[in-house]
Design a protein around this motif. Structure first.
Motif, PDB file in Angstrom:
ATOM      1  N   UNK A 240       0.964  -1.067  -0.054  1.00  0.00           N
ATOM      2  CA  UNK A 240      -0.134   0.046  -0.115  1.00  0.00           C
ATOM      3  C   UNK A 240       0.797   1.144   0.113  1.00  0.00           C
ATOM      4  N   UNK A 241       2.098   1.527   0.700  1.00  0.00           N
ATOM      5  CA  UNK A 241       2.782   2.313   0.779  1.00  0.00           C
ATOM      6  C   UNK A 241       3.424   2.748  -0.364  1.00  0.00           C
ATOM      7  N   UNK A 242       3.934   1.618  -1.097  1.00  0.00           N
ATOM      8  CA  UNK A 242       4.517   1.915  -2.540  1.00  0.00           C
ATOM      9  C   UNK A 242       3.555   2.567  -3.537  1.00  0.00           C
ATOM     10  N   UNK A 243       2.424   2.125  -3.328  1.00  0.00           N
ATOM     11  CA  UNK A 243       1.178   2.757  -4.260  1.00  0.00           C
ATOM     12  C   UNK A 243       0.897   3.946  -3.824  1.00  0.00           C
ATOM     13  N   UNK A 244       1.171   4.283  -2.566  1.00  0.00           N
ATOM     14  CA  UNK A 244       1.024   5.971  -2.180  1.00  0.00           C
ATOM     15  C   UNK A 244       2.047   6.770  -2.869  1.00  0.00           C
ATOM     16  N   UNK A 245       3.278   6.159  -2.580  1.00  0.00           N
ATOM     17  CA  UNK A 245       4.563   6.738  -3.035  1.00  0.00           C
ATOM     18  C   UNK A 245       4.467   7.086  -4.597  1.00  0.00           C
ATOM     19  N   UNK A 246       4.083   6.096  -5.477  1.00  0.00           N
ATOM     20  CA  UNK A 246       3.828   6.231  -6.850  1.00  0.00           C
ATOM     21  C   UNK A 246       2.858   7.363  -7.296  1.00  0.00           C
ATOM     22  N   UNK A 247       1.646   7.225  -6.498  1.00  0.00           N
ATOM     23  CA  UNK A 247       0.513   8.255  -6.572  1.00  0.00           C
ATOM     24  C   UNK A 247       0.586   9.551  -6.401  1.00  0.00           C
ATOM     25  N   UNK A 248       1.393   9.824  -5.343  1.00  0.00           N
ATOM     26  CA  UNK A 248       1.302  11.187  -4.843  1.00  0.00           C
ATOM     27  C   UNK A 248       2.537  12.099  -5.313  1.00  0.00           C
ATOM     28  N   UNK A 249       2.271  13.210  -5.398  1.00  0.00           N
ATOM     29  CA  UNK A 249       3.322  14.376  -5.893  1.00  0.00           C
ATOM     30  C   UNK A 249       4.191  15.089  -4.921  1.00  0.00           C
ATOM     31  N   UNK A 250       4.284  14.377  -3.654  1.00  0.00           N
ATOM     32  CA  UNK A 250       4.932  15.361  -2.653  1.00  0.00           C
ATOM     33  C   UNK A 250       6.223  14.588  -2.151  1.00  0.00           C
ATOM     34  N   UNK A 251       7.191  14.452  -3.328  1.00  0.00           N
ATOM     35  CA  UNK A 251       8.343  13.881  -3.453  1.00  0.00           C
ATOM     36  C   UNK A 251       9.481  15.276  -2.983  1.00  0.00           C
ATOM     37  N   UNK A 252       9.023  16.268  -3.588  1.00  0.00           N
ATOM     38  CA  UNK A 252      10.299  17.426  -3.609  1.00  0.00           C
ATOM     39  C   UNK A 252       9.449  18.885  -3.498  1.00  0.00           C
ATOM     40  N   UNK A 253       9.741  19.584  -2.623  1.00  0.00           N
ATOM     41  CA  UNK A 253       9.478  21.090  -2.884  1.00  0.00           C
ATOM     42  C   UNK A 253      10.561  22.018  -2.931  1.00  0.00           C
ATOM     43  N   UNK A 254      10.433  22.617  -3.945  1.00  0.00           N
ATOM     44  CA  UNK A 254      11.830  23.459  -4.231  1.00  0.00           C
ATOM     45  C   UNK A 254      11.604  24.877  -4.345  1.00  0.00           C
TER      46      UNK A 254
ATOM     47  N   UNK B 233       9.651  15.786   0.351  1.00  0.00           N
ATOM     48  CA  UNK B 233       8.489  15.554   1.143  1.00  0.00           C
ATOM     49  C   UNK B 233       7.919  14.336   1.500  1.00  0.00           C
ATOM     50  N   UNK B 234       6.862  13.958   2.172  1.00  0.00           N
ATOM     51  CA  UNK B 234       6.296  12.756   2.975  1.00  0.00           C
ATOM     52  C   UNK B 234       6.294  11.685   1.972  1.00  0.00           C
ATOM     53  N   UNK B 235       6.244  12.027   0.727  1.00  0.00           N
ATOM     54  CA  UNK B 235       6.083  10.686  -0.397  1.00  0.00           C
ATOM     55  C   UNK B 235       7.550  10.051  -0.587  1.00  0.00           C
ATOM     56  N   UNK B 236       8.528  10.908  -0.285  1.00  0.00           N
ATOM     57  CA  UNK B 236       9.977  10.486  -0.348  1.00  0.00           C
ATOM     58  C   UNK B 236      10.236   9.656   0.791  1.00  0.00           C
ATOM     59  N   UNK B 237       9.761  10.224   2.016  1.00  0.00           N
ATOM     60  CA  UNK B 237      10.067   9.653   3.496  1.00  0.00           C
ATOM     61  C   UNK B 237       9.295   8.650   3.708  1.00  0.00           C
ATOM     62  N   UNK B 238       8.199   8.269   3.101  1.00  0.00           N
ATOM     63  CA  UNK B 238       7.562   7.342   3.290  1.00  0.00           C
ATOM     64  C   UNK B 238       8.475   5.906   2.729  1.00  0.00           C
ATOM     65  N   UNK B 239       9.364   6.099   1.956  1.00  0.00           N
ATOM     66  CA  UNK B 239      10.185   4.748   1.554  1.00  0.00           C
ATOM     67  C   UNK B 239      10.943   4.429   2.707  1.00  0.00           C
TER      68      UNK B 239
END
Length: 227
Positions: free
Chosen positions: A22-36, A179-185
């Motif tokens: 489920x967490x991998x699905x969230x990581x792929x689906x969300x766009x909060x990997x990076x804020x610049x 962002x949280x999408x990155x740290x979820x990994x």
């Protein structure tokens, strides 16, 4: 039918594997990997582009001088990249995460099978769980390494800013926040480790019990042995 202890241990491992999936699905689906925040020098002013993005899409907005917001746009990451190396790196990360998703699914299937039955094939038991969870953890770790490399080595945020606003001039500086999408990994890696540890304790206990049953004569009284 498996013993109650085996069912309990593999059910626990199944739960961690499903959470990982489920967490991998969230990581792929969300766009909060990076804020610049990317700053550019203009003719008479300084322009700051604020970006929030993931692997597929993101948003960007422009601020001029004293915080005057010009516009906010939604963009597709692949469409905004002219640097072929940066685009290839994004594609590689997506492929790696999909492989992680598949291995997590396989691990869930293996743990579920062992929770309700006793498979005859060795690889369908703890060995298979170790293999698929280890591979999943490795894939996720690779994704965590490659994404910062893409940010620093190929100036991903700068490339995306130029794709959003083509009139931008000289790049001055950038500030990045993951962002949280990155740290979820990180959580996904911990879940895979937890699955391996749970099955290891079960496998170790089973092995110890088997060894005790194979050598009962060592614990027998001497008069019984002589008889």
């Amino acid at each position: 039918m498996p013993s109650r202890k085996k069912s309990g241990m593999f059910t626990s491992a199944f739960f961690t594997c499903v959470c990982s999936f489920v967490m991998i699905c969230v990581v792929l689906a969300t766009q909060h990997w990076m804020s610049s925040e990317v700053r550019f020098s203009g003719t008479n002013s300084t322009v700051t582009v604020s970006l929030t993005y993931g692997l597929f899409s993101g948003t960007c907005e422009q601020f001029v001088d004293a915080g005057l917001q010009v516009s906010e746009k939604t963009f597709q990451v692949s469409d905004n990249l002219n640097n072929s190396k940066a685009k290839s790196m994004i594609t590689a990360i997506i492929v790696i995460l999909v492989l992680g998703l598949l291995t997590s699914l396989l691990s869930s299937g293996f743990t579920c099978t062992n929770a309700v039955s006793n498979p005859y094939q060795t690889f369908l038991g703890p060995t298979g769980v170790y293999t698929w969870n280890s591979l999943c953890g490795i894939f996720i770790l690779l994704a965590m390494i490659l994404f910062p490399v893409n940010i620093e080595e190929y100036s991903l945020s700068v490339e995306l800013a130029y794709g959003c606003f083509s009139f931008l001039q000289t790049h001055i500086e950038s500030a990045h926040t993951y962002g949280y999408s990155y740290w979820i990994m990180l959580l996904i890696i911990f879940l895979n480790i937890a699955s391996i540890v749970i099955i290891y304790f079960y496998d170790h206990a089973r092995y110890s019990k088997k060894k005790e049953q194979e050598r009962p004569i060592e614990n027998a009284p001497k008069d019984v042995i002589l008889f």
